[in-house]
Design a protein around this motif. Structure first.
Motif, PDB file in Angstrom:
ATOM      1  N   ALA A 178       0.798  -0.883   0.405  1.00 47.25           N
ATOM      2  CA  ALA A 178      -0.115   0.045  -0.233  1.00 47.25           C
ATOM      3  C   ALA A 178       0.887   1.470  -0.229  1.00 47.25           C
ATOM      4  O   ALA A 178       1.842   1.558   1.035  1.00 47.25           O
ATOM      5  CB  ALA A 178      -1.148  -0.386   1.409  1.00 47.25           C
ATOM      6  N   ALA A 179       0.699   1.588  -1.383  1.00 46.64           N
ATOM      7  CA  ALA A 179       1.474   3.261  -1.102  1.00 46.64           C
ATOM      8  C   ALA A 179       0.975   4.533  -1.502  1.00 46.64           C
ATOM      9  O   ALA A 179      -0.408   4.527  -0.972  1.00 46.64           O
ATOM     10  CB  ALA A 179       2.797   3.205  -2.384  1.00 46.64           C
ATOM     11  N   ASP A 186       9.015   6.303  -1.706  1.00 46.52           N
ATOM     12  CA  ASP A 186       8.321   4.839  -0.880  1.00 46.52           C
ATOM     13  C   ASP A 186       7.763   4.139  -2.202  1.00 46.52           C
ATOM     14  O   ASP A 186       8.081   2.899  -2.377  1.00 46.52           O
ATOM     15  CB  ASP A 186       7.862   4.720   0.055  1.00 46.52           C
ATOM     16  CG  ASP A 186       6.795   3.720   0.427  1.00 46.52           C
ATOM     17  OD1 ASP A 186       7.597   3.009   1.125  1.00 46.52           O
ATOM     18  OD2 ASP A 186       5.682   4.015   0.443  1.00 46.52           O
ATOM     19  N   LEU A 187       6.752   5.027  -3.060  1.00 49.24           N
ATOM     20  CA  LEU A 187       6.130   4.060  -4.161  1.00 49.24           C
ATOM     21  C   LEU A 187       7.173   3.606  -4.948  1.00 49.24           C
ATOM     22  O   LEU A 187       7.205   2.043  -5.859  1.00 49.24           O
ATOM     23  CB  LEU A 187       4.853   5.446  -4.899  1.00 49.24           C
ATOM     24  CG  LEU A 187       4.546   5.324  -5.926  1.00 49.24           C
ATOM     25  CD1 LEU A 187       3.845   3.609  -5.543  1.00 49.24           C
ATOM     26  CD2 LEU A 187       3.741   5.920  -6.798  1.00 49.24           C
ATOM     27  N   LEU A 235       0.942   2.685   5.198  1.00 53.76           N
ATOM     28  CA  LEU A 235       1.650   2.416   4.211  1.00 53.76           C
ATOM     29  C   LEU A 235       2.079   0.978   4.632  1.00 53.76           C
ATOM     30  O   LEU A 235       2.829   1.098   5.462  1.00 53.76           O
ATOM     31  CB  LEU A 235       2.699   3.285   4.017  1.00 53.76           C
ATOM     32  CG  LEU A 235       2.220   4.776   3.452  1.00 53.76           C
ATOM     33  CD1 LEU A 235       3.305   6.049   2.950  1.00 53.76           C
ATOM     34  CD2 LEU A 235       1.666   5.132   2.041  1.00 53.76           C
ATOM     35  N   TYR A 236       2.701   0.113   4.060  1.00 55.57           N
ATOM     36  CA  TYR A 236       2.927  -1.199   4.230  1.00 55.57           C
ATOM     37  C   TYR A 236       3.341  -1.639   3.024  1.00 55.57           C
ATOM     38  O   TYR A 236       3.363  -1.891   2.327  1.00 55.57           O
ATOM     39  CB  TYR A 236       2.172  -1.806   5.327  1.00 55.57           C
ATOM     40  CG  TYR A 236       0.743  -2.580   4.573  1.00 55.57           C
ATOM     41  CD1 TYR A 236       0.612  -3.807   3.950  1.00 55.57           C
ATOM     42  CD2 TYR A 236      -0.608  -1.288   4.473  1.00 55.57           C
ATOM     43  CE1 TYR A 236      -0.677  -4.074   3.381  1.00 55.57           C
ATOM     44  CE2 TYR A 236      -1.600  -1.642   4.565  1.00 55.57           C
ATOM     45  CZ  TYR A 236      -1.900  -2.993   3.360  1.00 55.57           C
ATOM     46  OH  TYR A 236      -2.516  -3.942   3.176  1.00 55.57           O
ATOM     47  N   GLU A 237       4.020  -2.986   3.362  1.00 59.65           N
ATOM     48  CA  GLU A 237       4.141  -4.197   2.380  1.00 59.65           C
ATOM     49  C   GLU A 237       4.165  -5.468   2.859  1.00 59.65           C
ATOM     50  O   GLU A 237       4.679  -5.475   4.260  1.00 59.65           O
ATOM     51  CB  GLU A 237       5.313  -4.068   1.139  1.00 59.65           C
ATOM     52  CG  GLU A 237       7.025  -3.942   2.489  1.00 59.65           C
ATOM     53  CD  GLU A 237       7.944  -3.739   0.959  1.00 59.65           C
ATOM     54  OE1 GLU A 237       7.461  -3.172   0.451  1.00 59.65           O
ATOM     55  OE2 GLU A 237       9.450  -4.047   1.956  1.00 59.65           O
ATOM     56  N   VAL A 238       3.898  -5.846   2.110  1.00 55.37           N
ATOM     57  CA  VAL A 238       3.963  -7.688   2.434  1.00 55.37           C
ATOM     58  C   VAL A 238       4.138  -8.175   1.404  1.00 55.37           C
ATOM     59  O   VAL A 238       4.090  -8.893  -0.022  1.00 55.37           O
ATOM     60  CB  VAL A 238       2.324  -8.178   2.864  1.00 55.37           C
ATOM     61  CG1 VAL A 238       2.199  -9.692   3.694  1.00 55.37           C
ATOM     62  CG2 VAL A 238       1.340  -7.206   3.226  1.00 55.37           C
ATOM     63  N   ARG A 244       5.189  -5.634   6.879  1.00 57.89           N
ATOM     64  CA  ARG A 244       5.900  -4.225   7.806  1.00 57.89           C
ATOM     65  C   ARG A 244       5.878  -2.886   6.927  1.00 57.89           C
ATOM     66  O   ARG A 244       5.185  -3.028   5.810  1.00 57.89           O
ATOM     67  CB  ARG A 244       7.961  -4.783   6.117  1.00 57.89           C
ATOM     68  CG  ARG A 244       8.938  -3.782   7.113  1.00 57.89           C
ATOM     69  CD  ARG A 244       9.996  -3.821   6.125  1.00 57.89           C
ATOM     70  NE  ARG A 244      10.071  -3.620   4.841  1.00 57.89           N
ATOM     71  CZ  ARG A 244      10.334  -2.070   4.669  1.00 57.89           C
ATOM     72  NH1 ARG A 244      10.646  -1.182   5.166  1.00 57.89           N
ATOM     73  NH2 ARG A 244      10.501  -1.682   3.486  1.00 57.89           N
ATOM     74  N   LEU A 245       5.434  -2.072   8.287  1.00 63.95           N
ATOM     75  CA  LEU A 245       5.421  -0.972   7.369  1.00 63.95           C
ATOM     76  C   LEU A 245       5.944  -0.440   7.140  1.00 63.95           C
ATOM     77  O   LEU A 245       7.431  -0.627   7.632  1.00 63.95           O
ATOM     78  CB  LEU A 245       4.701  -0.283   9.592  1.00 63.95           C
ATOM     79  CG  LEU A 245       3.662  -0.292  10.051  1.00 63.95           C
ATOM     80  CD1 LEU A 245       3.188  -0.336  11.059  1.00 63.95           C
ATOM     81  CD2 LEU A 245       2.321  -0.456   9.190  1.00 63.95           C
TER      82      LEU A 245
END
Ligand code: TPP
Ligand code: SF4
Length: 307
Positions: A178-179, A186-187, A235-238, A244-245
């Protein structure tokens, strides 16, 4: 090497002079998405503000090949492009399917879900301006509680939005993120990472829309920051199931508190009719979700979707 404003590539693929509104965060996000893919990409896009950005044949503001696909078929179109590249032996190109929230949460969800379940090899980006904006701002499955749109004109939307990233994560994808256009580096990093992963990768990108949300177009980046600072957008990624935030959400989790959602709502005309009861309901929705993200980030508890 981590990317920063100085070493970010100067090459441009989304060129100046496109037909989005002034202050459009989609334009900002798309510019960084194409930079991250270094132009080595075939894009497929359903009807949306992005087709307006691309322009009408024979004129375009974008320096990459693009297929305009019917509304419901973005995922299927990406599957076809992947198969076409394989059949012709073309290597080194990423297939990017990119659609608005109307084209993702609602109308395109079946073809996206089918392609994701097959683990077809492409990146899908949903840019989320929280409504059907190209046709004048109708309510979508992503429009937030209380927002006035063309189809929720007086009381605003009465329901909470659906969590599309959670739905996509339930497809066991190798990468979900999510960006937010207000955090373009970050994106950029997320798209770079997705580029090197095989299978279906899904990235949700929050894009403030001054025209539909009714705020001055000079405030786009600030509105996106407020969304992160209030926890409305996290904002995070999996990556392979590991959560992870990132960016602002990571630093808020480490050393700060969320701002009240009211700070975000009062900056936009679309929330002007929200009642105290709705604001409290929205605050509660944010608090519950934020707590679960924190629990996930610290590994304290398995994640369960918010009610
Ligand atoms: C099958 C079909 N239904 C309706 C339309 C009309 N239409 C074109 S763009 C659009 C809105 C798209 O909304 P969204 O996917 O959220 O993207 P945005 O416009 O917000 O960028 C609609 C309804 C269409 N082109 N095709
Ligand atoms: S309506 Fe919103 S998303 Fe569409 S081009 Fe204008 S500012 Fe961008």
């Amino acid at each position: 090497m981590k990317v920063n404003a100085v070493n970010l590539t100067e090459a441009e693929y989304a060129l100046p002079g496109n037909r989005t509104c002034p202050g459009c965060a989609l334009s900002l996000a798309y510019r960084h998405i194409l930079k991250a893919l270094e132009g080595q990409v075939i894009v497929t896009v359903p009807p949306s503000c992005l087709t307006v950005l691309h322009g009408m044949y024979p004129i375009t503001s974008v320096a990459v090949p693009c297929v305009n696909t019917p509304f419901a078929s973005t995922g299927a179109s990406a599957t076809g492009l992947v198969a076409g590249l394989k059949a012709t032996g073309r290597k080194g190109l990423t297939v990017l399917a990119i659609a608005g929230d109307g084209g993702t949460h609602d109308i395109g969800i079946q073809s996206l879900s089918g392609a994701a379940e097959r683990q077809d090899d492409f990146i899908y980006i949903c840019y989320d301006n929280e409504g059907y904006m190209n046709t004048g701002n109708q309510r979508s499955g992503s429009t937030p509680l209380g927002a006035i749109t063309g189809t929720t004109p007086i009381l605003g939307k009465q329901q909470s939005p659906k969590d599309i990233a959670a739905i996509m994560e339930a497809h066991c994808l190798p990468y979900v993120a999510a960006a937010n256009a207000s955090y373009p580096l970050d994106l950029y990093e997320k798209v770079r990472k997705a580029k090197d992963i095989k299978g279906t990768r899904f990235i949700h990108v929050f894009v403030p829309c001054p025209a539909g949300w009714q705020f001055p177009y000079s405030e786009t980046v600030r509105i996106g920051q407020l969304a992160a600072e209030t926890g409305l957008v996290v904002l995070y990624e999996v990556e392979n199931g590991v959560f992870r935030l990132t960016a602002a959400s990571e630093s808020i989790a480490r050393k700060g508190n969320l701002r009240p959602v009211r700070d975000y709502l009062t900056q936009q005309g679309r929330f002007r009719n929200m009642t105290e009861e709705q604001i409290n309901r929205l605050q509660e929705w944010v608090d519950v979700r934020w707590k679960r993200y924190l629990q996930r980030a610290t590994g304290l508890q398995n994640w369960t979707p918010p009610e």
